[in-house]
Design an enzyme around this catalytic site. Structure first.
Site, PDB file in Angstrom:
ATOM      1  N   LEU A  33       0.813  -1.217   0.000  1.00  0.00           N
ATOM      2  CA  LEU A  33       0.000   0.000   0.000  1.00  0.00           C
ATOM      3  C   LEU A  33       0.844   1.263   0.000  1.00  0.00           C
ATOM      4  O   LEU A  33       0.438   2.287  -0.567  1.00  0.00           O
ATOM      5  CB  LEU A  33      -0.964   0.000   1.191  1.00  0.00           C
ATOM      6  CG  LEU A  33      -2.186  -0.910   1.040  1.00  0.00           C
ATOM      7  CD1 LEU A  33      -3.001  -0.934   2.327  1.00  0.00           C
ATOM      8  CD2 LEU A  33      -3.055  -0.482  -0.131  1.00  0.00           C
ATOM      9  N   ARG A  86      -0.017   3.957  -2.738  1.00  0.00           N
ATOM     10  CA  ARG A  86      -0.404   5.339  -2.452  1.00  0.00           C
ATOM     11  C   ARG A  86       0.360   6.319  -3.332  1.00  0.00           C
ATOM     12  O   ARG A  86      -0.192   7.337  -3.769  1.00  0.00           O
ATOM     13  CB  ARG A  86      -0.190   5.635  -0.967  1.00  0.00           C
ATOM     14  CG  ARG A  86      -1.245   5.003  -0.091  1.00  0.00           C
ATOM     15  CD  ARG A  86      -0.891   4.965   1.372  1.00  0.00           C
ATOM     16  NE  ARG A  86      -1.974   4.328   2.121  1.00  0.00           N
ATOM     17  CZ  ARG A  86      -1.889   3.870   3.356  1.00  0.00           C
ATOM     18  NH1 ARG A  86      -0.730   4.000   4.019  1.00  0.00           N
ATOM     19  NH2 ARG A  86      -2.915   3.296   3.958  1.00  0.00           N
ATOM     20  N   PHE A 134      -9.758   5.940  -2.115  1.00  0.00           N
ATOM     21  CA  PHE A 134      -9.123   4.625  -2.152  1.00  0.00           C
ATOM     22  C   PHE A 134      -7.628   4.682  -1.849  1.00  0.00           C
ATOM     23  O   PHE A 134      -7.046   5.739  -1.753  1.00  0.00           O
ATOM     24  CB  PHE A 134      -9.422   3.856  -3.442  1.00  0.00           C
ATOM     25  CG  PHE A 134      -9.132   4.533  -4.754  1.00  0.00           C
ATOM     26  CD1 PHE A 134      -9.766   4.072  -5.897  1.00  0.00           C
ATOM     27  CD2 PHE A 134      -8.232   5.586  -4.882  1.00  0.00           C
ATOM     28  CE1 PHE A 134      -9.503   4.647  -7.131  1.00  0.00           C
ATOM     29  CE2 PHE A 134      -7.965   6.154  -6.095  1.00  0.00           C
ATOM     30  CZ  PHE A 134      -8.603   5.679  -7.225  1.00  0.00           C
ATOM     31  N   GLU A 135      -7.043   3.482  -1.653  1.00  0.00           N
ATOM     32  CA  GLU A 135      -5.675   3.306  -1.136  1.00  0.00           C
ATOM     33  C   GLU A 135      -5.507   3.974   0.229  1.00  0.00           C
ATOM     34  O   GLU A 135      -4.458   4.515   0.567  1.00  0.00           O
ATOM     35  CB  GLU A 135      -4.613   3.852  -2.116  1.00  0.00           C
ATOM     36  CG  GLU A 135      -4.690   3.289  -3.513  1.00  0.00           C
ATOM     37  CD  GLU A 135      -4.359   1.812  -3.593  1.00  0.00           C
ATOM     38  OE1 GLU A 135      -4.245   1.173  -2.541  1.00  0.00           O
ATOM     39  OE2 GLU A 135      -4.235   1.299  -4.703  1.00  0.00           O
ATOM     40  N   GLY A 136      -6.576   3.916   1.010  1.00  0.00           N
ATOM     41  CA  GLY A 136      -6.589   4.563   2.311  1.00  0.00           C
ATOM     42  C   GLY A 136      -7.155   5.961   2.186  1.00  0.00           C
ATOM     43  O   GLY A 136      -6.618   6.793   1.459  1.00  0.00           O
TER      44      GLY A 136
END
Length: 379
Positions: A239, A243, A362-364
């Site tokens: 991740l 990111r 998304f991606e956190g």
């Protein structure tokens, strides 16, 4: 407008030139129609793979491009400036290759990695679940040991390329707590694996996002990546890189919105002069340009730290936060520059604004990025 880039080698400059050429010929002519009709762009990913654009940050030993991450991200930005949905899917594909590349055995790499990096097969990433998004330790999808492997039961959500990708990184529970998650690589045609209908999204219409359902799916031991219980370590290591991919795509999206707004402001006239020559509007464009340049500098700083082997987790969160917030602000301002026309589908900025929103999620989510950053400050 082509961005003047500071690239480390002549080879890197040639790769970015190739990316622009391929993107202008393959992506730009198709993006508006596919996003409007919500149809998948058949053949696009194979073309990108043949051009070597799906494998840039991976080792040449396995068919990769052997390029620094800063070069790969600038390639992603170029794709994002033409077609955000495709660029996001390319970023997710690279994210899906990471567990295999970093934690797989040589036998696993030999079996799967060359085709993934060459683009003949596509990878997807399935970490989130209907009730477990940002809190990855709350995963409920279960992998139960059996003779020769595991039986998988449960559901995954928000899978980019769901139902189309050939392989899926699956994170499933093999034990209790945060150390009870393991990582698997699942072929699409595995019996018992099915996909839901594509989500009806605000943007990124050309590439589907679906749920996946595992109903007594058998996976042999060779499909487990890394050690049992190592799943969250694998997921989070991927991740950080993912990111940065989203930060680069968001920067490309913002650059496209800025370019559209500047071009329109040079043509549109009010009160006897171009609207770009009105100070109020000119200052809006100046702030947009500053935001795009800042986003690019932030993701490149994080990428260069990664390339140098330095810690970059906090920097990746900063880049994702800054770039995606910038994309939302710049695309919103671009619509404002166009006035009423910007609110119509006749002009591209309307779509760019819708596409920018998901970048903050998304991606956190960006709230999670702030949590990561604040915790790093407290150490």
């Amino acid at each position: 407008m082509a961005v003047d880039r500071l690239l480390p080698t002549e080879e890197a400059r040639d790769l970015i030139a190739l990316t622009r050429d391929v993107a202008d010929k393959v992506l730009t002519p198709r993006v508006d129609q596919h996003e409007k009709t919500e149809t998948y762009p058949e053949g696009v990913f194979a073309t990108l793979g043949e051009a070597g654009l799906l494998s840039l940050p991976y080792a040449e030993e396995w068919g990769g491009g052997g390029q620094p991450y800063e070069v790969y991200l600038q390639m992603l930005e170029e794709l994002g400036a033409r077609w955000a949905a495709v660029a996001v899917a390319v970023s997710v594909h690279s994210l899906a290759c990471h567990p295999l590349n970093a934690f797989g055995t040589d036998e696993q790499k030999q079996k799967w990695l060359p085709e993934l990096l060459g683009g003949s097969t596509i990878g997807a990433y399935s970490l989130s679940e209907p009730q477990a998004g940002s809190d990855a330790s709350a995963l409920a999808c279960k992998a139960t040991r059996t003779d020769g492997g595991y039986i998988i039961n449960g559901a995954k959500a928000w899978i980019t390329h769901g139902g189309i990708a050939d392989y899926y990184n699956l994170f499933a529970r093999t034990g209790e707590g945060s150390r009870g998650i393991s990582c698997f690589l699942v072929p699409r045609d595995t019996p018992g694996l099915t996909f839901g209908k594509p989500e009806e999204k605000m943007g990124l219409h050309a590439v589907p996002t679906t749920a996946a359902h595992y109903d007594d799916v058998f996976l042999p031991h060779e499909c487990r990546i890394g050690a049992e219980g190592q799943g969250l370590q694998i997921a989070f290591s991927a991740l950080d890189s993912g990111r940065l991919g989203i930060a680069a795509v968001a920067t490309g999206l913002a650059q496209a919105a800025l370019d559209e707004a500047v071009a329109y402001a040079k043509e549109r006239q009010t009160f006897g002069k171009r609207i770009i020559d009105h100070q109020g509007l000119g200052f809006v464009l100046a702030d947009m340009a500053a935001a795009v340049d800042s986003a690019r500098a932030t993701y490149l700083d994080a990428a260069r730290r990664r390339d140098a082997g330095l810690p970059y987790s906090r920097n990746a969160s900063v880049a994702k936060l800054v770039a995606t917030d910038a994309a939302m602000k710049v695309t919103t301002d671009a619509v404002q520059v166009f006035g009423g026309y910007g609110y119509t589908r006749e002009f591209r900025v309307e779509r760019l604004m819708r596409e920018a929103k998901i970048m903050q999620i998304f991606e956190g989510t960006n709230q999670i990025q702030r949590l990561v950053i604040s915790r790093s400050l407290a150490q």
